[in-house]
Design an enzyme around this catalytic site. Structure first.
Site, PDB file in Angstrom:
ATOM      1  N   PRO A 193       1.051  -1.529  -0.181  1.00 22.05           N
ATOM      2  CA  PRO A 193      -0.271  -0.373  -0.127  1.00 22.05           C
ATOM      3  C   PRO A 193       0.715   1.231   0.424  1.00 22.05           C
ATOM      4  O   PRO A 193       2.280   1.465   0.458  1.00 22.05           O
ATOM      5  CB  PRO A 193      -0.940   0.017   1.582  1.00 22.05           C
ATOM      6  CG  PRO A 193       0.007  -1.241   2.358  1.00 22.05           C
ATOM      7  CD  PRO A 193       0.545  -2.117   1.552  1.00 22.05           C
ATOM      8  N   ASN A 194       0.502   2.132  -0.541  1.00 23.17           N
ATOM      9  CA  ASN A 194       0.737   3.799  -0.455  1.00 23.17           C
ATOM     10  C   ASN A 194       2.088   3.332  -2.104  1.00 23.17           C
ATOM     11  O   ASN A 194       2.737   5.040  -1.898  1.00 23.17           O
ATOM     12  CB  ASN A 194       1.003   4.422   0.337  1.00 23.17           C
ATOM     13  CG  ASN A 194      -0.365   4.005   0.807  1.00 23.17           C
ATOM     14  OD1 ASN A 194      -1.374   4.963   1.212  1.00 23.17           O
ATOM     15  ND2 ASN A 194       0.136   3.435   2.826  1.00 23.17           N
ATOM     16  N   ARG A 217       5.190  11.161  -2.613  1.00 22.68           N
ATOM     17  CA  ARG A 217       5.083  10.454  -1.279  1.00 22.68           C
ATOM     18  C   ARG A 217       6.317  10.735  -0.351  1.00 22.68           C
ATOM     19  O   ARG A 217       7.353  10.118  -0.287  1.00 22.68           O
ATOM     20  CB  ARG A 217       4.904   8.995  -1.332  1.00 22.68           C
ATOM     21  CG  ARG A 217       4.681   8.535   0.437  1.00 22.68           C
ATOM     22  CD  ARG A 217       4.047   7.182   0.526  1.00 22.68           C
ATOM     23  NE  ARG A 217       3.810   6.317   1.751  1.00 22.68           N
ATOM     24  CZ  ARG A 217       4.143   5.137   1.951  1.00 22.68           C
ATOM     25  NH1 ARG A 217       4.933   4.521   1.354  1.00 22.68           N
ATOM     26  NH2 ARG A 217       4.364   4.535   2.996  1.00 22.68           N
ATOM     27  N   TYR A 275      11.654   8.385   1.215  1.00 23.49           N
ATOM     28  CA  TYR A 275      11.438   7.404  -0.581  1.00 23.49           C
ATOM     29  C   TYR A 275      11.518   8.136  -1.134  1.00 23.49           C
ATOM     30  O   TYR A 275      12.262   6.856  -2.364  1.00 23.49           O
ATOM     31  CB  TYR A 275      10.037   6.842  -0.271  1.00 23.49           C
ATOM     32  CG  TYR A 275       9.195   6.336   1.035  1.00 23.49           C
ATOM     33  CD1 TYR A 275       9.606   4.766   1.339  1.00 23.49           C
ATOM     34  CD2 TYR A 275       8.327   7.065   1.484  1.00 23.49           C
ATOM     35  CE1 TYR A 275       9.151   4.720   3.033  1.00 23.49           C
ATOM     36  CE2 TYR A 275       7.219   6.545   2.912  1.00 23.49           C
ATOM     37  CZ  TYR A 275       7.862   5.856   3.362  1.00 23.49           C
ATOM     38  OH  TYR A 275       7.379   4.596   4.163  1.00 23.49           O
ATOM     39  N   ASN A 319       7.805  -5.870  -1.391  1.00 27.50           N
ATOM     40  CA  ASN A 319       8.236  -4.284  -0.208  1.00 27.50           C
ATOM     41  C   ASN A 319       6.467  -4.548   0.216  1.00 27.50           C
ATOM     42  O   ASN A 319       5.371  -3.851  -0.656  1.00 27.50           O
ATOM     43  CB  ASN A 319       8.616  -3.381  -0.772  1.00 27.50           C
ATOM     44  CG  ASN A 319       8.146  -2.236  -0.132  1.00 27.50           C
ATOM     45  OD1 ASN A 319       7.748  -2.375   1.059  1.00 27.50           O
ATOM     46  ND2 ASN A 319       9.410  -0.890  -0.487  1.00 27.50           N
ATOM     47  N   ALA A 369       3.626  -1.070   4.708  1.00 26.57           N
ATOM     48  CA  ALA A 369       2.804  -0.751   6.031  1.00 26.57           C
ATOM     49  C   ALA A 369       2.599  -2.661   6.174  1.00 26.57           C
ATOM     50  O   ALA A 369       2.779  -2.718   7.571  1.00 26.57           O
ATOM     51  CB  ALA A 369       1.295   0.006   6.139  1.00 26.57           C
ATOM     52  N   GLU A 387      12.746  -9.691   0.818  1.00 30.09           N
ATOM     53  CA  GLU A 387      11.622  -8.538   1.471  1.00 30.09           C
ATOM     54  C   GLU A 387      12.630  -7.183   0.571  1.00 30.09           C
ATOM     55  O   GLU A 387      14.109  -7.396   0.818  1.00 30.09           O
ATOM     56  CB  GLU A 387      11.441  -9.037   2.714  1.00 30.09           C
ATOM     57  CG  GLU A 387      10.641  -7.581   3.415  1.00 30.09           C
ATOM     58  CD  GLU A 387      10.752  -8.366   5.419  1.00 30.09           C
ATOM     59  OE1 GLU A 387      11.201  -9.015   5.414  1.00 30.09           O
ATOM     60  OE2 GLU A 387      10.949  -6.816   6.042  1.00 30.09           O
ATOM     61  N   HIS A 404      12.526  -3.194   1.448  1.00 29.94           N
ATOM     62  CA  HIS A 404      12.046  -1.625   1.869  1.00 29.94           C
ATOM     63  C   HIS A 404      13.014  -0.398   1.161  1.00 29.94           C
ATOM     64  O   HIS A 404      14.166  -0.669   1.437  1.00 29.94           O
ATOM     65  CB  HIS A 404      11.800  -1.555   3.337  1.00 29.94           C
ATOM     66  CG  HIS A 404      11.591  -2.661   3.363  1.00 29.94           C
ATOM     67  ND1 HIS A 404       9.575  -2.112   4.187  1.00 29.94           N
ATOM     68  CD2 HIS A 404      11.803  -3.913   4.574  1.00 29.94           C
ATOM     69  CE1 HIS A 404       9.111  -3.630   4.384  1.00 29.94           C
ATOM     70  NE2 HIS A 404      10.121  -4.155   4.721  1.00 29.94           N
ATOM     71  N   ARG A 406      13.759   3.779  12.592  1.00 28.91           N
ATOM     72  CA  ARG A 406      12.409   4.978  11.589  1.00 28.91           C
ATOM     73  C   ARG A 406      11.850   4.301  13.171  1.00 28.91           C
ATOM     74  O   ARG A 406      12.816   4.171  14.433  1.00 28.91           O
ATOM     75  CB  ARG A 406      11.456   4.443  10.843  1.00 28.91           C
ATOM     76  CG  ARG A 406      12.528   4.398   9.996  1.00 28.91           C
ATOM     77  CD  ARG A 406      11.859   4.763   8.338  1.00 28.91           C
ATOM     78  NE  ARG A 406      11.014   5.973   8.841  1.00 28.91           N
ATOM     79  CZ  ARG A 406       9.129   5.636   7.109  1.00 28.91           C
ATOM     80  NH1 ARG A 406       9.500   4.355   6.788  1.00 28.91           N
ATOM     81  NH2 ARG A 406       8.964   6.326   7.771  1.00 28.91           N
TER      82      ARG A 406
HETATM   83  C1  DQA Z   1       8.645   1.098   2.960  1.00 27.64           C
HETATM   84  C2  DQA Z   1       8.424   0.858   4.836  1.00 27.64           C
HETATM   85  C3  DQA Z   1       7.137   0.618   6.204  1.00 27.64           C
HETATM   86  O1  DQA Z   1       7.651   0.692   6.921  1.00 27.64           O
HETATM   87  C4  DQA Z   1       6.445   1.689   5.525  1.00 27.64           C
HETATM   88  O2  DQA Z   1       5.237   1.493   5.941  1.00 27.64           O
HETATM   89  C5  DQA Z   1       6.547   1.602   3.911  1.00 27.64           C
HETATM   90  C6  DQA Z   1       7.729   1.677   2.787  1.00 27.64           C
HETATM   91  C7  DQA Z   1      10.327   1.199   2.618  1.00 27.64           C
HETATM   92  O3  DQA Z   1       9.676   1.020   1.753  1.00 27.64           O
HETATM   93  O4  DQA Z   1      10.699   1.419   3.218  1.00 27.64           O
HETATM   94  O5  DQA Z   1       4.699   2.269   3.213  1.00 27.64           O
HETATM   95  O6  DQA Z   1       7.944  -0.520   3.115  1.00 27.64           O
END
Ligand code: DQA
Length: 145
Positions: free
Chosen positions: A10-11, A18, A23, A75, A78, A99, A101, A108
């Site tokens: 998501p997002n 964003r 990011y 990825n 959240a 995985e 990120h 964080r």
């Molecule tokens: C994320 C890190 C997560 O904590 C966050 O909720 C994201 C992006 C990253 O790519 O750094 O949406 O997965």
């Protein structure tokens, strides 16, 4: 030739606008185009999906067992910190995964320090911005070779 599946949670559709200080400025389309180009150049097939809904990701992972996906890059965004359902789907299909990120969740907020995926993943790449995907893809292509 193997099938690689890249999943974005998501997002991540908002990448580019964003929180760029966290990011970066690359859009999801930029990242996907780069991964696709490099995967196809290595002789493999590429599919990707971004979803804001947990069940969409669960259903795509279930379908991956039927379509012969050899490896997943995910990825979970959240959902990293919340989703037993996506974790269980990956465990159920038993397809190896990395995985990824963009940020380093460990530097964080404390709620980002827990991942429901890391102990099942072949590896975790985090903290390198869009390059996290490139490094994970390098590892994926090495494994598929
Ligand atoms: C994320 C890190 C997560 O904590 C966050 O909720 C994201 C992006 C990253 O790519 O750094 O949406 O997965």
């Amino acid at each position: 030739m193997a099938k690689l599946l890249v999943l974005h949670g998501p997002n991540l559709n908002l990448l580019g606008s964003r929180e760029p200080e966290v990011y970066g400025h690359a859009t999801l389309a930029d990242i996907d185009a780069d991964l696709r180009q490099r995967t196809v150049a290595a002789g493999h097939s590429y599919d990707s999906l971004q979803a804001n809904a947990e069940h969409v990701l669960v259903e795509r992972i279930q379908a991956a067992r039927e379509d012969g996906t050899a490896l997943v890059l995910i990825n979970p965004a959240a959902f990293t910190h919340t989703s037993v359902a996506i974790r269980d789907a990956l465990a159920a299909v038993a397809i190896p995964f990395f995985e990824v990120h963009l940020s380093n969740p460990h530097r964080r907020e404390p709620f980002r320090h827990t991942s429901y995926f890391s102990d099942l993943a072949l590896g975790v790449v985090c903290g390198f911005g869009a390059d996290s995907y490139r490094y994970a893809l390098d590892a994926a292509l090495k494994r598929l070779a």
